[in-house]
Design a protein around this motif. Structure first.
Motif, PDB file in Angstrom:
ATOM      1  N   VAL A  53      -1.657  14.703 -15.200  1.00 33.63           N
ATOM      2  CA  VAL A  53      -2.574  15.032 -14.359  1.00 33.63           C
ATOM      3  C   VAL A  53      -2.002  13.336 -13.324  1.00 33.63           C
ATOM      4  O   VAL A  53      -3.163  12.440 -14.467  1.00 33.63           O
ATOM      5  CB  VAL A  53      -4.406  14.962 -14.967  1.00 33.63           C
ATOM      6  N   LEU A  54      -2.184  13.373 -12.389  1.00 33.09           N
ATOM      7  CA  LEU A  54      -2.570  12.057 -11.560  1.00 33.09           C
ATOM      8  C   LEU A  54      -3.772  12.123 -11.245  1.00 33.09           C
ATOM      9  O   LEU A  54      -3.890  12.702  -9.507  1.00 33.09           O
ATOM     10  CB  LEU A  54      -1.171  11.724 -10.709  1.00 33.09           C
ATOM     11  N   SER A  55      -5.333  11.397 -11.230  1.00 35.56           N
ATOM     12  CA  SER A  55      -6.798  11.756 -11.486  1.00 35.56           C
ATOM     13  C   SER A  55      -6.386  10.328  -9.756  1.00 35.56           C
ATOM     14  O   SER A  55      -8.003  10.824  -9.044  1.00 35.56           O
ATOM     15  CB  SER A  55      -7.092  10.648 -12.586  1.00 35.56           C
ATOM     16  N   ASP A  56      -5.805   9.985  -9.822  1.00 40.20           N
ATOM     17  CA  ASP A  56      -5.427   9.216  -7.572  1.00 40.20           C
ATOM     18  C   ASP A  56      -5.774  10.935  -6.970  1.00 40.20           C
ATOM     19  O   ASP A  56      -6.134  10.691  -5.811  1.00 40.20           O
ATOM     20  CB  ASP A  56      -5.222   8.462  -7.231  1.00 40.20           C
ATOM     21  N   ASP A  57      -4.783  11.922  -7.444  1.00 38.28           N
ATOM     22  CA  ASP A  57      -5.164  13.008  -6.448  1.00 38.28           C
ATOM     23  C   ASP A  57      -6.199  14.123  -7.269  1.00 38.28           C
ATOM     24  O   ASP A  57      -6.247  14.355  -7.858  1.00 38.28           O
ATOM     25  CB  ASP A  57      -3.977  14.117  -6.934  1.00 38.28           C
ATOM     26  N   PHE A  60      -2.279  11.684 -18.926  1.00 41.35           N
ATOM     27  CA  PHE A  60      -2.959  10.925 -17.936  1.00 41.35           C
ATOM     28  C   PHE A  60      -2.209  10.006 -17.305  1.00 41.35           C
ATOM     29  O   PHE A  60      -2.836   9.256 -18.085  1.00 41.35           O
ATOM     30  CB  PHE A  60      -4.416  10.930 -17.676  1.00 41.35           C
ATOM     31  N   PRO A  61      -1.058   9.686 -16.764  1.00 42.95           N
ATOM     32  CA  PRO A  61      -0.862   8.653 -16.689  1.00 42.95           C
ATOM     33  C   PRO A  61      -1.840   7.816 -15.612  1.00 42.95           C
ATOM     34  O   PRO A  61      -1.683   7.844 -14.514  1.00 42.95           O
ATOM     35  CB  PRO A  61       0.103   8.648 -16.348  1.00 42.95           C
ATOM     36  N   ALA A  62      -2.104   6.253 -16.533  1.00 45.80           N
ATOM     37  CA  ALA A  62      -2.919   5.509 -15.347  1.00 45.80           C
ATOM     38  C   ALA A  62      -2.880   3.947 -15.393  1.00 45.80           C
ATOM     39  O   ALA A  62      -3.740   3.121 -15.473  1.00 45.80           O
ATOM     40  CB  ALA A  62      -4.887   5.619 -15.847  1.00 45.80           C
ATOM     41  N   ALA A  63      -1.267   3.944 -15.675  1.00 42.80           N
ATOM     42  CA  ALA A  63      -1.012   2.232 -15.866  1.00 42.80           C
ATOM     43  C   ALA A  63      -0.476   1.593 -14.430  1.00 42.80           C
ATOM     44  O   ALA A  63       0.466   0.946 -14.540  1.00 42.80           O
ATOM     45  CB  ALA A  63      -0.108   1.968 -17.013  1.00 42.80           C
ATOM     46  N   GLY A  64      -0.026   2.392 -13.639  1.00 44.23           N
ATOM     47  CA  GLY A  64       0.414   2.365 -11.927  1.00 44.23           C
ATOM     48  C   GLY A  64      -1.041   0.889 -11.705  1.00 44.23           C
ATOM     49  O   GLY A  64      -1.625   0.459 -12.354  1.00 44.23           O
ATOM     50  N   LEU A  65      -0.102   0.161 -11.017  1.00 46.63           N
ATOM     51  CA  LEU A  65      -0.720  -1.916  -9.887  1.00 46.63           C
ATOM     52  C   LEU A  65      -1.687  -1.402  -9.464  1.00 46.63           C
ATOM     53  O   LEU A  65      -2.415  -1.618  -9.081  1.00 46.63           O
ATOM     54  CB  LEU A  65       0.342  -2.032 -10.108  1.00 46.63           C
ATOM     55  N   GLY A  66      -1.262   0.360  -8.775  1.00 50.54           N
ATOM     56  CA  GLY A  66      -2.606   0.764  -7.287  1.00 50.54           C
ATOM     57  C   GLY A  66      -2.786  -0.829  -6.948  1.00 50.54           C
ATOM     58  O   GLY A  66      -3.609  -1.076  -5.864  1.00 50.54           O
ATOM     59  N   THR A  67      -1.230  -0.953  -6.214  1.00 54.20           N
ATOM     60  CA  THR A  67      -1.215  -2.094  -4.673  1.00 54.20           C
ATOM     61  C   THR A  67      -1.693  -1.341  -3.521  1.00 54.20           C
ATOM     62  O   THR A  67      -2.366  -2.546  -2.880  1.00 54.20           O
ATOM     63  CB  THR A  67      -0.159  -1.803  -4.656  1.00 54.20           C
ATOM     64  N   ARG A  68      -1.892   0.451  -3.068  1.00 54.40           N
ATOM     65  CA  ARG A  68      -2.603   0.541  -1.664  1.00 54.40           C
ATOM     66  C   ARG A  68      -3.540   0.668  -2.102  1.00 54.40           C
ATOM     67  O   ARG A  68      -4.511   0.547  -0.661  1.00 54.40           O
ATOM     68  CB  ARG A  68      -1.847   1.851  -2.063  1.00 54.40           C
ATOM     69  N   ARG A  89       0.084   2.977 -25.170  1.00 50.71           N
ATOM     70  CA  ARG A  89       0.314   1.724 -23.413  1.00 50.71           C
ATOM     71  C   ARG A  89       1.936   1.726 -23.086  1.00 50.71           C
ATOM     72  O   ARG A  89       2.462   2.201 -23.265  1.00 50.71           O
ATOM     73  CB  ARG A  89       0.521   0.444 -24.138  1.00 50.71           C
ATOM     74  N   GLN A  90       1.519   1.811 -21.778  1.00 54.67           N
ATOM     75  CA  GLN A  90       2.697   1.624 -21.046  1.00 54.67           C
ATOM     76  C   GLN A  90       3.186   0.003 -20.605  1.00 54.67           C
ATOM     77  O   GLN A  90       2.015  -0.445 -19.883  1.00 54.67           O
ATOM     78  CB  GLN A  90       2.721   2.390 -19.721  1.00 54.67           C
ATOM     79  N   LYS A  91       3.413  -0.778 -21.277  1.00 54.00           N
ATOM     80  CA  LYS A  91       2.976  -2.188 -21.120  1.00 54.00           C
ATOM     81  C   LYS A  91       3.608  -2.628 -19.822  1.00 54.00           C
ATOM     82  O   LYS A  91       3.215  -3.950 -19.888  1.00 54.00           O
ATOM     83  CB  LYS A  91       4.428  -3.202 -22.241  1.00 54.00           C
ATOM     84  N   GLU A  92       4.916  -2.101 -19.176  1.00 56.19           N
ATOM     85  CA  GLU A  92       5.135  -2.538 -18.020  1.00 56.19           C
ATOM     86  C   GLU A  92       5.044  -1.534 -16.485  1.00 56.19           C
ATOM     87  O   GLU A  92       5.694  -0.160 -17.705  1.00 56.19           O
ATOM     88  CB  GLU A  92       6.811  -3.182 -17.967  1.00 56.19           C
ATOM     89  N   ALA A  93       5.245  -1.448 -15.745  1.00 54.94           N
ATOM     90  CA  ALA A  93       4.759  -0.290 -15.106  1.00 54.94           C
ATOM     91  C   ALA A  93       6.037  -0.476 -14.697  1.00 54.94           C
ATOM     92  O   ALA A  93       7.010  -0.279 -13.377  1.00 54.94           O
ATOM     93  CB  ALA A  93       3.458  -0.814 -14.034  1.00 54.94           C
ATOM     94  N   LEU A  94       7.055   0.889 -14.928  1.00 53.68           N
ATOM     95  CA  LEU A  94       8.108   1.023 -14.916  1.00 53.68           C
ATOM     96  C   LEU A  94       8.690   2.495 -14.271  1.00 53.68           C
ATOM     97  O   LEU A  94       9.776   3.035 -14.622  1.00 53.68           O
ATOM     98  CB  LEU A  94       8.925   1.260 -15.910  1.00 53.68           C
ATOM     99  N   GLY A  95       7.330   3.447 -13.693  1.00 57.46           N
ATOM    100  CA  GLY A  95       7.284   4.062 -13.303  1.00 57.46           C
ATOM    101  C   GLY A  95       6.724   5.681 -14.016  1.00 57.46           C
ATOM    102  O   GLY A  95       6.529   4.727 -15.190  1.00 57.46           O
ATOM    103  N   LEU A  96       6.421   6.147 -13.021  1.00 59.64           N
ATOM    104  CA  LEU A  96       5.728   7.845 -14.124  1.00 59.64           C
ATOM    105  C   LEU A  96       6.394   8.398 -14.744  1.00 59.64           C
ATOM    106  O   LEU A  96       5.536   8.285 -15.780  1.00 59.64           O
ATOM    107  CB  LEU A  96       4.814   8.421 -12.439  1.00 59.64           C
TER     108      LEU A  96
END
Ligand code: UTP
Length: 298
Positions: free
Chosen positions: A130-134, A10-18, A104-111
Motif C-alpha cells: 500500500v502506498l499511502s500517498d494514494d 507500507f513503503p514510506a522511506a521516500g524523500l517526498g521531494t514533490r 529500515r531502508q537506509k537509502e531511498a534506492l527506489g520503491l
C-alpha cells in the motif's frame, strides 16, 4: 486453497521531494488530511480489508510514523484527567488499530528496493503493498477489491485506473488484455507488459498503475535479480515485468476515487473533498467555500 493475505507492506522511506519544504523534516506520510495523517487512511483501509499485520518500511527522519502508531501515555493521561473522552478514544483508536512492525531502508534506492527490504518480515507468503500517498475513497476498500481477485485467480494483482494520455508519463502504464469477470469485461485485465512513465505516444494503454498491489513472494527474487532502472532506482514495475515472464499478473480497474496526496494539487483536492464529507465540518466548510464566489474569478 491458496494462502490468505495476512500482511501489508507500507513503503514510506521516500524523500517526498514533490512536497518540499514541508517534507524536509517531516515524513510525507504524516501530512494530515483534515485531521488524520495520510498513512492512517492506508492502514485503516488495510485493516478493513482483513489484513492482520502491517509492515512499514521507514527511512531517516521517519520516527514520527512510529510514534503515531505507538501508545502515548502522557497524552492519554492528560486527556483522561481533563475528561476529553472523544479525543481520548481517537488517540487510543490509533494505537489499538493493529500491530505494526518496522524495517529500515537506509537509502531511498527506489520503491522496489523498499519492498525488498520487507522480505524477511513477509516470509514465504502472499502480501499486499500500500502506498499511502494514494488515498482511495471507495465503498468496498480498494485493497479488499484486489484481494477478491487474488483469491479467485491465486495470482498477483495490481490496481489500475484510467488516465488521460497527457498524464501517462507520470505513471507506470500496463499493456493488458480485458478478461470477462462477473459478467463484465471492463475491470479485469491480464497484463502483457508494462512501461514505467512512457511518453504519451509510447503509452500502450490508458491504464495507469496506482499504489495498491497484492503480490506473491516470488516478487522478492525478481526484485533481487533486476538492475536499477529509471533514475538509478530499483523500480517495482521492473520487478513485476521480470515476474511476468514466470507467471500471470492481473490488473484491476478498481471502483472508487483515488487522490494523489503526495502531490500538492492532489493533496488540496483530497483535503477539500474529505472535509466536505465530514459531519462535524462539512456544512460550515461548504458555506465558507460558497462565500468565496469562485465563479466570479477570484
Ligand atoms: P514516490 O514515487 O511518491 O517518491 O514513492 P517519494 O520519494 O516518496 O516522493 P517524491 O516523488 O520525491 O515527491 C512512492 C512510494 O514509495 C516509497 C515512498 O515513500 C512512497 O510511499 N518509496 C519510494 C520508498 O519507500 N523508498 C524509496 O526509495 C522510494
Amino acid at each position: 486453497m491458496q494462502p490468505k493475505v495476512r500482511k501489508a507492506v507500507f513503503p514510506a522511506a521516500g524523500l517526498g521531494t514533490r512536497f518540499l519544504p514541508a517534507t524536509k523534516a517531516q515524513p510525507k506520510e504524516m501530512l494530515p488530511l483534515v485531521d488524520k495523517p495520510l498513512i492512517q487512511y492506508g492502514v485503516e483501509e488495510a485493516v478493513h480489508s482483513g489484513v492482520q499485520n502491517i509492515i512499514i518500511v521507514t527511512g531517516r527522519g521517519k520516527s514520527a510514523i512510529e510514534d503515531h502508531f505507538d501508545v502515548s501515555f502522557e497524552l492519554e493521561n492528560l486527556l483522561e484527567s481533563r475528561g476529553k473522552k472523544d479525543l481520548l478514544a481517537a488517540v487510543r483508536g490509533v494505537s489499538d488499530l493493529i500491530d505494526v512492525c518496522y524495517v529500515r531502508q537506509k537509502e531511498a534506492l527506489g520503491l522496489g528496493h523498499a519492498v525488498l527490504r520487507a522480505r524477511e518480515l513477509v516470509g514465504p507468503e502472499p502480501f499486499a503493498v500500500v502506498l499511502s500517498d494514494d488515498v482511495i475513497d471507495a465503498e468496498t476498500p480498494c485493497l479488499r477489491q484486489l484481494l477478491d481477485i487474488y483469491e479467485f485467480f491465486n495470482a498477483p494483482v495490481i490496481a489500475v485506473m484510467e488516465v488521460p494520455p497527457e498524464r501517462a508519463s507520470a505513471y507506470g502504464i500496463v499493456d493488458a488484455e480485458p478478461i470477462t469477470h462477473n459478467g463484465a469485461r471492463d475491470r479485469l485485465f491480464r497484463i502483457r507488459d508494462m512501461v514505467e512513465k512512457p511518453r504519451p505516444e509510447d503509452a500502450p494503454s490508458n491504464l495507469a498503475i496506482i499504489g495498491r498491489y497484492v503480490l506473491t513472494p516470488e516478487i522478492f527474487d525478481s526484485l533481487a535479480a533486476i538492475d536499477p532502472g529509471r533514475g538509478g532506482e530499483i523500480q517495482l514495475t521492473d520487478g513485476l515485468k521480470h515476474l511476468l515472464r514466470r507467471r500471470p499478473i492481473y490488473a484491476y480497474r478498481f471502483e472508487g476515487s483515488r487522490y494523489d496526496a503526495g502531490d500538492k494539487l492532489g493533496f488540496l483536492m483530497a483535503t477539500v473533498e474529505f472535509a466536505l464529507r465530514r459531519r462535524d465540518l462539512g456544512a460550515e466548510f461548504r458555506e465558507y467555500l460558497q462565500s468565496l464566489h469562485l465563479d466570479g474569478g477570484q
